[in-house]
Design a protein around this motif. Structure first.
Motif, PDB file in Angstrom:
ATOM      1  N   SER A   1      53.297  25.962  34.426  1.00  0.00           N
ATOM      2  CA  SER A   1      53.014  24.917  35.402  1.00  0.00           C
ATOM      3  C   SER A   1      51.570  24.462  35.259  1.00  0.00           C
ATOM      4  O   SER A   1      50.701  25.212  34.785  1.00  0.00           O
TER       5      SER A   1
ATOM      6  N   SER B   1      52.436  22.364  39.563  1.00  0.00           N
ATOM      7  CA  SER B   1      53.710  21.674  39.315  1.00  0.00           C
ATOM      8  C   SER B   1      54.361  22.225  38.052  1.00  0.00           C
ATOM      9  O   SER B   1      53.740  22.204  36.980  1.00  0.00           O
TER      10      SER B   1
ATOM     11  N   VAL C   1      56.134  22.338  34.673  1.00  0.00           N
ATOM     12  CA  VAL C   1      56.252  21.300  33.649  1.00  0.00           C
ATOM     13  C   VAL C   1      57.105  21.730  32.471  1.00  0.00           C
ATOM     14  O   VAL C   1      57.593  20.886  31.714  1.00  0.00           O
TER      15      VAL C   1
ATOM     16  N   ASP D   1      47.965  15.352  32.697  1.00  0.00           N
ATOM     17  CA  ASP D   1      47.637  14.172  33.486  1.00  0.00           C
ATOM     18  C   ASP D   1      46.124  13.951  33.491  1.00  0.00           C
ATOM     19  O   ASP D   1      45.332  14.876  33.677  1.00  0.00           O
TER      20      ASP D   1
END
Length: 725
Positions: free
Chosen positions: A93, A97, A99, A118
């Motif tokens: 993650s 989040s 991934v 990101d």
């Protein structure tokens, strides 16, 4: 020199070339900084193993705070083994989040994954990498699923790569977070004045405290050979001789001041690419003269180019050459980089960890600052020592850790005496118990069974003096009894509450490395010889390492240059690097590659010669004051951050760290309680007095029993006489 150049340029000047003016306007404007952050740089020197049945770890990869990232990518490297079989899964993650997930089906294999990250700004200043590893051997069995043969390995080469625009760095706080792993610390030359040297070693020490590995660099001078690498000089600028001379790249000898000015403007990292600059008067004067010489060459090109050069110089280079106010720290954007410019020691306090969060400006002036915030009571919240109060989900075991310097938890004759922990634990479905075990520097100092009712419970553990070190780790290990039956494994929270604190008590520090770290919390003076100022590029990193290993706060310590002619005497706790004091009492003598160690009684413990490229660090005294003394003989070792002084009072060191540590302090002085004049009496009373008392009591009982027996016999005879009568 320049009078012969300018007329030729003027006679050959062509009509105004707008591209040359544009080149100055956009000089280094489109340069992007590239960073690579590895787990090894963050201190993960060996692979980390995540074990079955369920383990979770997080890693924090630093990035410039609040700055957008470009082309950010995470390269995860590792491997796994699956000797016990079953279902094995890895979950990765980013910033909380999930991934990516992978299920492993082979007995063993490598893991190499590349993920896009990101580019949104991270105000916290890091990308959070989370790893989860789970293993279930047989989901139909109601047995322990622990499998020692199912392991995920995280390689220290795992890395985050990204780019960012230095123009986005607009305040000092962000500039510090944007520093690379090995920032370049630039000074005016190999020889420095006392004030410039003082600012340089303090800055170097602050960088090391934040896990950086600073590299010293001196401002080049005409005649020096510089490495230009693959320097890309814009084509329009090659019309100016100084820029044209640098266009070839590779090794180059600076011919004149104008070439130095062009070098600063282009900012190649291999030649002169600083991240932090100690801008003393010689550096500002040299840079100003170099830019003046470069301006003379630009004058012969065109009026537009000269105007563009002057605009560029005022906008960028003047941030390096303009005088600094006392206590000022500022940002300069030169050569496509955001540089931190410091002038004197007062301004360095703004860069200390405790005050850096408020540096939300491109220029601050420090008038007065208490960097270490020494006004403390007897109780220090663990939150102030790096121990964030929080809840921890515990399935079988988990740990809560606080790390701090002894100097941050001592001072004014006080040392850490107790750890006071306020804990709370939630109940489980099977009403299983929970335990808390407290370790101080891996020494178990307390433990208890926690009631799983969610209520606050207090655990008080005394800290033995022998467990104290220069840097300390407080670890609380929680264990829970796993749920019984065939239900799914669950984690239940245990909390370390904000009221947890460290309790100080009056104590006299020993003459050891840990004891000196406690003394340095109140005051410290750093002494160096004049020779250190004449060889700043080598001695500044050495002094920064020594002060960091000793536990001296770089922003608050005093600094003094010892004179070879006048006798020097310390006026408080001190650190002396290659400086001798009159009447010095030192258990270690090192000179001419010969080392001698002695005990407090004067007995020789070691006498050895033939040593080379080592140094000796020892706790000594002079003028009634205690301190740490560093000695080197011949070729001095290149000290690194691997040097860690823990216990003892003598250490033989080199570039790899501590080779051997000695403790010549009397063992009685290392006991948890200081010796007193009644120790002998109480000791011998316990040995002989208690048995003596027991003997006296036994004799008294025998006498009393004899008296009672005789009294009873007399009463019997009296009764018989009365019956006859």
């Amino acid at each position: 020199m320049f009078a012969s150049v300018v007329p030729r340029l003027a006679s050959a000047a062509t009509p105004a070339d707008p591209s040359l003016a544009d080149a100055f306007s956009h000089l280094a404007a489109d340069v992007q900084e590239t960073r690579t952050v590895t787990l090894r740089q963050l201190g993960l020197l060996e692979s980390v193993a995540l074990n079955a049945p369920d383990t979770r770890r997080e890693f924090f990869l630093p990035v410039p705070a609040g700055v957008p990232l470009k082309d950010a990518a995470l390269q995860f490297d590792g491997g796994y083994v699956r000797g016990d079989g079953g279902r094995v899964t890895m979950l990765l993650s980013l910033d909380g989040s999930p991934v990516l997930a992978r299920a492993f089906t082979q007995d063993a294999g490598s893991v190499s994954l590349n993920l896009g990250v990101d580019g949104a700004p991270r105000n916290a200043g890091f990308v959070r990498l989370g790893l989860g590893f789970a293993s279930v051997i047989n989901q139909n069995d109601c047995t322990d699923q622990t499998a020692i043969g199912n392991v995920l390995r995280v390689d220290p080469g795992t890395r985050l790569t990204f780019r960012f625009d230095p123009a986005d760095v607009q305040d000092l706080r962000t500039a510090w977070s944007a520093l690379p792993y090995a920032p370049v610390l630039a000074v005016s030359g190999r020889k420095l004045s006392s004030s410039a040297y003082d600012a340089a070693w303090r800055t170097d020490a602050l960088l090391q405290r934040d896990g950086k590995r600073p590299v010293m660099q001196a401002l080049p001078a005409p005649g020096d050979t510089v490495d230009l690498g693959e320097l890309d000089v814009p084509a329009p600028l090659r019309a100016i001789p100084a820029f044209a001379a640098l266009a070839g790249g590779g090794k180059h000898v600076l011919a004149n001041q104008a070439e130095l000015g062009a070098l600063v403007a282009l900012g190649p990292r291999t030649a002169f690419g600083p991240d932090v600059v100690v801008a003393d008067e010689p550096l500002r004067r040299t840079l100003g003269a170099a830019l003046d010489a470069l301006r003379l060459q630009v004058t012969g090109t065109s009026a537009d180019a000269l105007a563009a050069f002057d605009t560029w110089r005022k906008r960028t280079a003047s941030q390096l050459t303009a005088p600094l106010a006392p206590g000022e720290v500022r940002i300069a954007h030169v050569g496509g980089r955001a540089l931190i410019v410091v002038g004197d020691t007062r301004g360095i306090g703004a860069l200390a960890h405790g005050w850096r969060p408020i540096d939300v400006s491109d220029r601050v002036i420090v008038h007065r600052i208490d960097v270490e915030q020494q006004a403390r009571g007897d109780d220090i919240p663990l939150a102030d020592l790096g121990g964030d109060p929080r809840s921890i989900d515990v399935q079988t075991d988990a740990s809560w850790v606080a790390r701090f310097d002894l100097a941050a938890a001592s001072g004014n004759g006080r040392l850490p005496a107790q750890v006071v922990l306020d804990l709370a634990a939630s109940p489980t479905l099977s009403n299983g118990g929970a335990t808390a075990t407290v370790y101080f520097n891996d020494v178990m100092i307390g433990a208890r069974l926690i009631n799983v009712d969610g209520a606050r419970q207090r655990l008080v553990a005394s800290i033995p003096r022998y467990a104290l070190a220069r840097t300390n780790e407080l670890r609380v290990s929680f264990r829970r009894q796993p749920d019984a039956g065939c239900q799914a494994r669950q984690a239940y929270p245990v909390a370390v509450l904000p009221t947890s604190h460290l309790r100080l008590a009056k104590a006299t520090p020993e003459d050891s490395f840990a004891g000196m770290a406690a003394r340095y919390a109140s005051s410290a003076t750093v002494y160096v010889p004049r020779a250190y100022l004449d060889d700043a590029l080598a001695s500044v990193p050495r002094l920064a390492v020594l002060t960091g290993a000793a536990g001296i706060a770089p922003a608050t310590a005093k600094f003094a240059v010892a004179s070879a002619q006048a006798a020097t005497q310390p006026d408080g706790p001190f650190l002396a690097a290659d400086v001798s004091f009159d009447g010095e009492k030192n258990p270690a003598l090192y000179s001419a590659q010969r080392l001698s160690l002695s005990s407090p009684s004067g007995d020789t413990l070691l006498d050895m010669s033939g040593l080379s490229r080592v140094g000796v660090v020892s706790v000594a005294s002079a003028g009634g004051q205690s301190g740490i003394v560093y000695r080197s003989a011949g070729a001095a070792p290149v000290l690194t951050d691997k040097l860690q002084l823990s216990r003892g009072n003598i250490a033989v060191v080199d570039g790899s760290g501590v080779l051997k540590q000695f403790n010549t302090v009397n063992p009685d002085e290392l006991s948890d309680e200081p010796a007193s004049s009644t120790d002998w009496v109480t000791h011998h009373w316990a040995r002989w007095g208690i048995p003596g008392v027991l003997v006296v009591l036994l004799l008294a009982l025998i006498v009393l029993a004899g008296r009672a027996r005789r009294r009873h016999q007399a009463e019997q005879r009296r009764a018989q006489d009365e019956d006859r009568a």
